[in-house]
Design a protein around this motif. Structure first.
Motif, PDB file in Angstrom:
ATOM      1  N   PHE A 145      23.716  13.190  77.832  1.00 17.03           N
ATOM      2  CA  PHE A 145      22.809  14.156  78.447  1.00 17.03           C
ATOM      3  C   PHE A 145      21.355  13.906  78.048  1.00 17.03           C
ATOM      4  CE2 PHE A 145      26.724  16.626  79.123  1.00 17.03           C
ATOM      5  CZ  PHE A 145      26.588  16.812  80.495  1.00 17.03           C
ATOM      6  N   ALA A 146      21.120  13.415  76.839  1.00 15.60           N
ATOM      7  CA  ALA A 146      19.752  13.084  76.427  1.00 15.60           C
ATOM      8  C   ALA A 146      19.205  11.949  77.290  1.00 15.60           C
ATOM      9  CB  ALA A 146      19.715  12.705  74.947  1.00 15.60           C
ATOM     10  N   LEU A 148      20.246  11.164  80.309  1.00 20.08           N
ATOM     11  CA  LEU A 148      20.118  11.711  81.658  1.00 20.08           C
ATOM     12  C   LEU A 148      18.830  12.521  81.792  1.00 20.08           C
ATOM     13  CD1 LEU A 148      21.415  12.141  84.447  1.00 20.08           C
ATOM     14  CD2 LEU A 148      22.530  14.162  83.498  1.00 20.08           C
ATOM     15  N   ILE A 149      18.531  13.371  80.828  1.00 18.65           N
ATOM     16  CA  ILE A 149      17.318  14.189  80.876  1.00 18.65           C
ATOM     17  C   ILE A 149      16.072  13.307  80.776  1.00 18.65           C
ATOM     18  CG2 ILE A 149      15.992  15.918  79.579  1.00 18.65           C
ATOM     19  CD1 ILE A 149      18.722  17.283  79.001  1.00 18.65           C
ATOM     20  N   ALA A 150      16.106  12.304  79.901  1.00 17.41           N
ATOM     21  CA  ALA A 150      14.969  11.385  79.780  1.00 17.41           C
ATOM     22  C   ALA A 150      14.739  10.643  81.092  1.00 17.41           C
ATOM     23  CB  ALA A 150      15.197  10.400  78.638  1.00 17.41           C
ATOM     24  N   SER A 151      15.806  10.245  81.762  1.00 15.82           N
ATOM     25  CA  SER A 151      15.675   9.569  83.062  1.00 15.82           C
ATOM     26  C   SER A 151      15.064  10.498  84.103  1.00 15.82           C
ATOM     27  CB  SER A 151      17.039   9.081  83.544  1.00 15.82           C
ATOM     28  OG  SER A 151      17.585   8.162  82.643  1.00 15.82           O
ATOM     29  N   LEU A 152      15.498  11.753  84.134  1.00 10.04           N
ATOM     30  CA  LEU A 152      14.938  12.711  85.090  1.00 10.04           C
ATOM     31  C   LEU A 152      13.449  12.954  84.822  1.00 10.04           C
ATOM     32  CD1 LEU A 152      17.784  15.357  85.385  1.00 10.04           C
ATOM     33  CD2 LEU A 152      16.999  13.780  87.145  1.00 10.04           C
ATOM     34  N   ILE A 153      13.075  13.084  83.561  1.00  2.72           N
ATOM     35  CA  ILE A 153      11.663  13.287  83.215  1.00  2.72           C
ATOM     36  C   ILE A 153      10.839  12.083  83.634  1.00  2.72           C
ATOM     37  CG2 ILE A 153      10.057  13.496  81.268  1.00  2.72           C
ATOM     38  CD1 ILE A 153      12.201  15.279  79.919  1.00  2.72           C
ATOM     39  N   THR A 154      11.371  10.894  83.420  1.00  2.00           N
ATOM     40  CA  THR A 154      10.666   9.668  83.819  1.00  2.00           C
ATOM     41  C   THR A 154      10.442   9.645  85.325  1.00  2.00           C
ATOM     42  OG1 THR A 154      11.658   8.484  81.956  1.00  2.00           O
ATOM     43  CG2 THR A 154      10.755   7.138  83.741  1.00  2.00           C
TER      44      THR A 154
END
Length: 169
Positions: A145-146, A148-154
């Motif tokens: 999930f970390a 995944l969240i980093a990818s979404l923020i990027t």
């Protein structure tokens, strides 16, 4: 109870080293323990010895975790109390699975789903438990999930930068 064959009589009977009362041809064995019975053949005088371990006590496991009233947990389900010689038969959502038991009699169930855990002791006694492990976050799921969240923020940052640079003329 142990009923002697015809022509036999009880000379003595003990449970766990202590004498117990008996009839001439019947030894009551209502309690768990190691029974030692000496009996003889009336016609020949031959002496026989019977040693029998009576064990009707089912094995028990203890389960740790925040278990609710419906036997559900939102974390790994840890257990303890498995004895040497015990056999665990575990089904996850109806499918048999192997669950390692550590030398100290402990183990854990970490996959989400419905578990039926049956523990058998060497005497053949058994106890069955049912638990549901709900979805929870362990180290690998937190890492997923970390990322995944980093990818979404990027992606969001990239889109915002591209929109600011975009000029409509």
């Amino acid at each position: 109870a142990y009923n002697l064959p015809g022509g036999m009589i009880v000379n003595s009977a003990a449970r766990d080293g202590e004498d117990i009362s008996f009839d001439a041809t019947v030894v009551p064995m209502r309690e768990d323990g190691l029974y030692h019975v000496v009996y003889e053949c009336v016609s020949t005088g031959a002496i026989y010895v019977l040693d029998l371990n009576v064990d009707r006590t089912p094995p028990e496991l203890q389960f740790d975790g925040k278990i609710d009233d419906h036997n559900r947990v939102h974390s790994a389900l840890r257990f303890s109390g498995a004895q040497e010689g015990d056999v665990l038969y575990v089904r996850l959502d109806g499918t048999p699975i192997d669950v390692p038991v550590h030398g100290d009699g402990t183990g854990e169930l970490t996959t989400s789903g419905s578990y039926i855990i049956t523990v058998f002791d060497e005497a053949g006694n058994s106890t069955e438990y049912g638990y549901t492990v709900m979805l929870y976050f362990n180290a690998s799921s937190l890492a997923f999930f970390a990322v995944l969240i980093a990818s979404l923020i990027t992606v969001i940052v990239y889109v915002c930068i591209k929109r600011r640079r975009l000029e409509i003329g």
